[in-house]
Design a protein around this motif. Structure first.
Motif: not given
Length: 106
Positions: A12, A21, A40-41, A43, A67, A70, A73, A91-92
Motif C-alpha cells: 500500500y 489507486r 474513501y478507500i 477496495h 471505490y 467508509l 467499505h 483503516n486504509q
C-alpha cells in the motif's frame, strides 16, 4: 493484526499502488461506486492475502478494484465476517482501529 500486514503495508506504500489507486479514483469521479457518496478507500474485490499479495492481476487490476465510502467499505467487511465488533472500523491498510468519537458523541 493480520499475518500479512507487513507485506500489505509495503504494497500500500508502493509507487505502483499509489499510481494505480489515484488513476482509478479519478476515473470514477471520486464517488462511492455503491451509494454515490464521497469515496474513501479503494477496495479489492478479491481480498489481498499472503498468496496473492505479489499478483498484479489481483492487486493492481482495475477489474478487481472498487471505490467505496467508509460506510460501504465497513459494510462489505462486516457483512462477510461473523465477528462484528462495535466501536472499530477498518483503516486504509485493512486493519481494525478504534472509531474516534466526536465532541458531539461524548
Amino acid at each position: 493484526m493480520r499475518e500479512y500486514s507487513a507485506a500489505a503495508k509495503k504494497f500500500y506504500n508502493s509507487k505502483a499502488w499509489r499510481k494505480t489507486r489515484d488513476a482509478y479514483i479519478g476515473s470514477i469521479d471520486y464517488m462511492c461506486e455503491r451509494c454515490g457518496d464521497a469515496g474513501y478507500i479503494v477496495h479489492h474485490i478479491e481480498h489481498i492475502d499472503n498468496n496473492n499479495i505479489n499478483d498484479v492481476n489481483v492487486t493492481l487490476n482495475w477489474d478487481n478494484l472498487e471505490y467505496l465510502c467508509l460506510d460501504c467499505h465497513n459494510t462489505e467487511h462486516f457483512a462477510t465476517h461473523s465477528n462484528v465488533v462495535e466501536g472499530v472500523s477498518f483503516n486504509q491498510y485493512g486493519e481494525l482501529v478504534p472509531i474516534s468519537k466526536t465532541k458531539n458523541d461524548k
